[in-house]
Design a protein around this motif. Structure first.
Motif, PDB file in Angstrom:
ATOM      1  N   LEU A 112       0.979  -1.117  -0.002  1.00  0.00           N
ATOM      2  CA  LEU A 112      -0.062  -0.070  -0.025  1.00  0.00           C
ATOM      3  C   LEU A 112       0.829   1.481  -0.026  1.00  0.00           C
ATOM      4  O   LEU A 112       0.412   2.241   0.041  1.00  0.00           O
ATOM      5  N   SER A 113       1.998   1.378  -0.126  1.00  0.00           N
ATOM      6  CA  SER A 113       2.994   2.354  -0.059  1.00  0.00           C
ATOM      7  C   SER A 113       2.943   2.949  -1.099  1.00  0.00           C
ATOM      8  O   SER A 113       2.612   2.616  -2.376  1.00  0.00           O
ATOM      9  N   GLY A 114       2.857   4.497  -1.330  1.00  0.00           N
ATOM     10  CA  GLY A 114       2.594   5.586  -2.067  1.00  0.00           C
ATOM     11  C   GLY A 114       1.365   5.945  -2.038  1.00  0.00           C
ATOM     12  O   GLY A 114       1.132   7.051  -2.983  1.00  0.00           O
ATOM     13  N   TYR A 115       0.398   5.342  -1.381  1.00  0.00           N
ATOM     14  CA  TYR A 115      -0.697   5.773  -1.401  1.00  0.00           C
ATOM     15  C   TYR A 115      -1.433   6.233   0.125  1.00  0.00           C
ATOM     16  O   TYR A 115      -0.707   5.991   0.897  1.00  0.00           O
ATOM     17  N   ARG A 116      -2.200   7.143  -0.019  1.00  0.00           N
ATOM     18  CA  ARG A 116      -3.104   7.737   1.011  1.00  0.00           C
ATOM     19  C   ARG A 116      -4.166   6.770   1.177  1.00  0.00           C
ATOM     20  O   ARG A 116      -4.822   6.880   0.301  1.00  0.00           O
ATOM     21  N   ILE A 117      -4.247   5.918   2.015  1.00  0.00           N
ATOM     22  CA  ILE A 117      -5.189   4.904   2.258  1.00  0.00           C
ATOM     23  C   ILE A 117      -6.349   5.223   2.964  1.00  0.00           C
ATOM     24  O   ILE A 117      -6.285   5.521   4.394  1.00  0.00           O
ATOM     25  N   LEU A 118      -7.268   5.203   2.390  1.00  0.00           N
ATOM     26  CA  LEU A 118      -8.678   4.767   3.234  1.00  0.00           C
ATOM     27  C   LEU A 118      -9.117   3.494   3.278  1.00  0.00           C
ATOM     28  O   LEU A 118      -8.714   2.756   2.448  1.00  0.00           O
ATOM     29  N   MET A 119      -9.534   2.942   4.485  1.00  0.00           N
ATOM     30  CA  MET A 119      -9.730   1.778   4.708  1.00  0.00           C
ATOM     31  C   MET A 119     -10.984   1.491   5.260  1.00  0.00           C
ATOM     32  O   MET A 119     -11.639   1.991   6.200  1.00  0.00           O
ATOM     33  N   PHE A 120     -11.572   0.267   4.582  1.00  0.00           N
ATOM     34  CA  PHE A 120     -12.876  -0.329   5.124  1.00  0.00           C
ATOM     35  C   PHE A 120     -12.694  -1.733   5.391  1.00  0.00           C
ATOM     36  O   PHE A 120     -12.516  -2.623   4.717  1.00  0.00           O
ATOM     37  N   PRO A 121     -12.311  -1.929   6.732  1.00  0.00           N
ATOM     38  CA  PRO A 121     -12.132  -3.507   7.229  1.00  0.00           C
ATOM     39  C   PRO A 121     -13.218  -4.278   7.499  1.00  0.00           C
ATOM     40  O   PRO A 121     -13.597  -4.621   8.754  1.00  0.00           O
ATOM     41  N   GLY A 122     -14.000  -4.535   6.366  1.00  0.00           N
ATOM     42  CA  GLY A 122     -15.204  -5.365   6.630  1.00  0.00           C
ATOM     43  C   GLY A 122     -15.721  -5.540   5.386  1.00  0.00           C
ATOM     44  O   GLY A 122     -15.048  -5.614   4.485  1.00  0.00           O
ATOM     45  N   ALA A 123     -16.783  -6.345   5.236  1.00  0.00           N
ATOM     46  CA  ALA A 123     -17.762  -6.995   4.040  1.00  0.00           C
ATOM     47  C   ALA A 123     -18.762  -5.567   3.516  1.00  0.00           C
ATOM     48  O   ALA A 123     -19.682  -5.264   4.256  1.00  0.00           O
ATOM     49  N   PRO A 124     -18.353  -5.323   2.309  1.00  0.00           N
ATOM     50  CA  PRO A 124     -19.181  -4.450   1.769  1.00  0.00           C
ATOM     51  C   PRO A 124     -20.560  -4.780   1.389  1.00  0.00           C
ATOM     52  O   PRO A 124     -20.768  -5.783   1.207  1.00  0.00           O
ATOM     53  N   ARG A 125     -21.456  -3.970   1.833  1.00  0.00           N
ATOM     54  CA  ARG A 125     -22.945  -4.372   1.480  1.00  0.00           C
ATOM     55  C   ARG A 125     -23.545  -2.877   1.150  1.00  0.00           C
ATOM     56  O   ARG A 125     -22.935  -1.802   1.553  1.00  0.00           O
ATOM     57  N   PRO A 126     -24.727  -2.884   0.327  1.00  0.00           N
ATOM     58  CA  PRO A 126     -25.037  -1.418   0.058  1.00  0.00           C
ATOM     59  C   PRO A 126     -25.432  -0.507   1.120  1.00  0.00           C
ATOM     60  O   PRO A 126     -25.094   0.694   0.688  1.00  0.00           O
ATOM     61  N   TYR A 127     -25.941  -0.912   1.980  1.00  0.00           N
ATOM     62  CA  TYR A 127     -26.508  -0.244   3.206  1.00  0.00           C
ATOM     63  C   TYR A 127     -24.976   0.437   3.883  1.00  0.00           C
ATOM     64  O   TYR A 127     -25.437   1.268   4.780  1.00  0.00           O
ATOM     65  N   LYS A 128     -23.979  -0.133   3.769  1.00  0.00           N
ATOM     66  CA  LYS A 128     -22.756   0.270   4.379  1.00  0.00           C
ATOM     67  C   LYS A 128     -22.157   1.474   3.644  1.00  0.00           C
ATOM     68  O   LYS A 128     -21.023   2.088   4.152  1.00  0.00           O
ATOM     69  N   GLY A 129     -22.741   2.086   2.398  1.00  0.00           N
ATOM     70  CA  GLY A 129     -22.148   3.224   2.145  1.00  0.00           C
ATOM     71  C   GLY A 129     -20.957   3.439   1.317  1.00  0.00           C
ATOM     72  O   GLY A 129     -20.376   4.304   1.199  1.00  0.00           O
ATOM     73  N   ILE A 130     -20.168   2.254   1.004  1.00  0.00           N
ATOM     74  CA  ILE A 130     -18.753   2.159   0.274  1.00  0.00           C
ATOM     75  C   ILE A 130     -19.078   2.864  -1.040  1.00  0.00           C
ATOM     76  O   ILE A 130     -18.124   3.685  -1.562  1.00  0.00           O
ATOM     77  N   GLU A 131     -20.097   2.998  -1.685  1.00  0.00           N
ATOM     78  CA  GLU A 131     -20.330   3.579  -2.895  1.00  0.00           C
ATOM     79  C   GLU A 131     -20.349   5.245  -2.825  1.00  0.00           C
ATOM     80  O   GLU A 131     -19.727   5.912  -3.472  1.00  0.00           O
ATOM     81  N   ASP A 132     -20.598   5.716  -1.526  1.00  0.00           N
ATOM     82  CA  ASP A 132     -20.664   7.118  -1.268  1.00  0.00           C
ATOM     83  C   ASP A 132     -18.957   7.578  -1.138  1.00  0.00           C
ATOM     84  O   ASP A 132     -18.774   8.684  -1.509  1.00  0.00           O
ATOM     85  N   VAL A 133     -18.174   6.750  -0.603  1.00  0.00           N
ATOM     86  CA  VAL A 133     -16.876   6.907  -0.544  1.00  0.00           C
ATOM     87  C   VAL A 133     -16.318   6.964  -2.034  1.00  0.00           C
ATOM     88  O   VAL A 133     -15.382   7.857  -2.306  1.00  0.00           O
ATOM     89  N   LEU A 134     -16.334   6.146  -2.779  1.00  0.00           N
ATOM     90  CA  LEU A 134     -16.059   6.014  -4.006  1.00  0.00           C
ATOM     91  C   LEU A 134     -16.418   7.190  -4.971  1.00  0.00           C
ATOM     92  O   LEU A 134     -15.703   7.782  -5.905  1.00  0.00           O
TER      93      LEU A 134
END
Length: 416
Positions: free
Chosen positions: A230-252
């Motif tokens: 992951l070096s060279g990046y500024r890392i946002l992390m979601f340590p879990g199982a994506p599902r629509p209600y978890k809002g990952i699409e909003d971060v993307l």
């Protein structure tokens, strides 16, 4: 001298604490067995009970696939039985119940395959039953509005008798609805947020974190980034199982708007439920780094690699009924946590995180910029989050609450 308890078994001696069987509806990799155990609620409960010097065992079914757990976890034995549909589920359930050796049964989730079996066992043996609720199970099916209404007698017959008939599944929503009416029959109820407490009563028992394991002083972030490429990046992390209600699409969507080439969203573990990961990759693959499912002992190292932990829950019943474990992952590791004002999240973070409205990608984008532009302040806030986690959301804090729930029941077992 040994003497019988309410179940007809014997306690080893009058001063010994009773044994507790944690009964889980699903220990497969799609259920509580994901992450190899450890980070999921029944494993948290078992570890805390162990710290309270109770003898503990974990039992449960495995539906459709092989269990993603070992035969033991931190010296806690794990017993699994293949789960079947009705009518064969009766045989599976009998096998599992016959292997329970606890004096107290702690059922995880108000499902027929856990709480239902515990209540039936109580009727037969007198062994007291505790219930832990960490989700509103009916929220996955439409909540209170859901009703089972077969269009015809013929369809009802199909649902009962056909190989894949709906009513042959042990935890069909109809049965979940019935089980909610029996919650008052438990000798004690624990749950982890205000939404569930208002609905079902019981004792608030937040998800604790092993803050000795999740200790940021044991890890160097850049070393972790190197290790996980992951070096060279500024890392946002979601340590879990994506599902629509978890809002990952909003971060993307926020990353699309920022369009800064060194930003990445690292998703740890992915979804064991469906192909939602692939859907995200198809549309936003340029921003996503996928990391595999890791054992709980390795999670602090991978969380150390993050710059920001994101918990962008959407304002839906399924999200409001949860205590996202990702919050305490980030808090324990002194990371800036960017989350939404949903459910108990504002109360958990208090002033130690960054809060935005749900379903608001523009606010997420602005807050990401704010965090990186004021990095020292973000680091200080992360340290305060760590202190808050140790005080309120550690295993120690969890143990204090759980000991008060268990002690009266344990005393009644001894007094029998």
């Amino acid at each position: 001298m040994n003497r019988p308890n309410q179940s007809g078994d014997t306690l080893q001696n009058a001063s010994a604490k009773p044994k507790i069987s944690v009964l889980v509806s699903d220990l497969s990799k799609k259920g509580a067995g994901r992450w190899g155990g450890g980070g999921v609620r029944p494993f948290l409960l078992s570890q805390v009970l162990k710290r309270l010097n109770y003898d503990v065992e974990i039992l449960g079914f495995v539906f459709d696939d092989e269990p993603n757990v070992q035969t033991s976890f931190e010296d806690i034995p794990i017993i699994t039985v293949p789960g079947k549909k009705y009518p064969h589920f009766i045989q599976s359930a009998t096998s599992l119940v016959n292997q329970m050796t606890g004096d107290i049964i702690y059922a995880y989730k108000p499902k027929p395959s856990s709480f239902g079996l515990a209540l039936l066992n109580k009727m037969k043996t007198g062994r007291p039953v505790l219930l832990d609720i960490d989700d509103w199970e009916l929220s996955w099916h439409g909540g209170d509005a859901w009703k089972y209404r077969p269009p015809s007698i013929k369809q009802l017959a199909r649902d009962i008798f056909k190989e894949n008939g709906q009513l042959r599944y042990p935890d069909h929503p109809l049965y979940l609805k019935w089980m909610e009416k029996w919650i008052a029959r438990a000798d004690g109820v624990t749950l982890h947020n205000q939404f569930l407490q208002k609905r079902f009563g019981g004792v608030y028992l937040p998800n604790g974190k092993d803050t000795d394991l999740f200790d940021p002083t044991r890890y160097e972030p850049e070393t972790s980034r190197n290790h996980y490429q992951l070096s060279g990046y500024r890392i946002l992390m979601f340590p879990g199982a994506p599902r629509p209600y978890k809002g990952i699409e909003d971060v993307l969507i926020a990353l699309d708007r920022l369009n800064q080439p060194d930003l990445r969203l690292a998703i740890v573990g992915g979804s064991p439920y469906d192909d939602y990961d692939n859907q995200l990759m198809e549309q936003w693959g340029r921003w996503i780094i996928k990391l595999p499912t890791l054992p709980i002992q390795q999670m602090p190292e991978v969380v150390a690699a993050a710059h920001i932990i994101v918990v962008p829950q959407r304002d839906e019943a399924a999200a409001a009924a949860q205590f996202p474990l990702k919050l305490t992952d980030g808090m324990a590791m002194a990371k800036p946590v960017l989350a939404t004002r949903v459910g108990d999240i504002p109360a958990i973070l208090a002033e130690t995180g960054y809060l935005v409205d749900p379903n608001a990608p523009q606010q997420i984008a602005q807050t990401i910029e704010e965090i990186f532009e004021n990095w020292e302040i973000a680091q200080e806030r992360g340290q305060k989050a760590r202190e808050r986690c140790v005080q309120y959301y550690s295993f120690h804090a969890m143990a204090e609450i759980l000991s008060g729930v268990i002690a009266p029941i344990a005393g009644s077992v001894h007094g029998s």
